[in-house]
Design an enzyme around this catalytic site. Sequence first.
Site, PDB file in Angstrom:
ATOM      1  CB  CYS A  39       0.466  95.776  30.945  1.00 36.23           C
ATOM      2  SG  CYS A  39       0.201  94.019  31.253  1.00 36.23           S
ATOM      3  CG  ASP A  56      -0.789  92.586  28.145  1.00 39.65           C
ATOM      4  OD1 ASP A  56      -1.493  93.449  27.581  1.00 39.65           O
ATOM      5  OD2 ASP A  56       0.425  92.473  27.962  1.00 39.65           O
ATOM      6  CB  CYS A  80       3.171  92.491  25.529  1.00 41.07           C
ATOM      7  SG  CYS A  80       3.906  91.409  26.757  1.00 41.07           S
ATOM      8  CB  CYS A 125       5.266  89.203  30.199  1.00 37.71           C
ATOM      9  SG  CYS A 125       5.590  90.947  29.894  1.00 37.71           S
TER      10      CYS A 125
HETATM   11 FE1  FES Z   1       2.045  93.047  30.553  1.00 34.06          FE
HETATM   12 FE2  FES Z   1       3.564  91.816  28.870  1.00 34.06          FE
HETATM   13  S1  FES Z   1       3.329  93.964  29.055  1.00 34.06           S
HETATM   14  S2  FES Z   1       2.051  90.961  30.148  1.00 34.06           S
END
Ligand code: FES
Length: 141
Positions: A36, A38, A61, A105
């Site tokens: 993702c 992040d 996110c 996450c």
């Molecule tokens: Fe990857 Fe939340 S979408 S950490």
Amino acid sequence: MPGNYSEKVMEHFKNPRNVGEIPNPDGTGHVGNPVCGDIMEMYIKVKDNVIVDAKFKTFGCGAAIATSSMVTELVKGKTIDEALKISNQTVIDALDGLPPVKRHCSVLAEDALKSAIDDYLKKSTGQGLPGFKPHTEEHHG
Ligand code: FES
């Protein structure tokens, strides 16, 4: 407002605790999820084996922000050993649950904490956290 997030998740997302950096931290964690994209950074201050302060910066996110906020709250006042017992499930439970697609996450939050402890142990004892390998590692380039 997405109906599948608990009130606690939304509350920590809107008012995240312990955002920022600690000057001269005793341990710094840096992890990222290559899927993702992040990124999470965590800073801890340790005194007499107790985590006296924890802060984070999350570029990610809403669930990543809420889980990192919660993990910094959970970890304050804990010894290193107690802090190592905090798993992503502990964080999920403390937030009254997370939708299944957002579980990764919370893994990022657990890894950020472990990465900061790993760094602290390396600096203070010369040896990192035994067997620590982040589930999610940032890949550069
Ligand atoms: Fe990857 Fe939340 S979408 S950490």
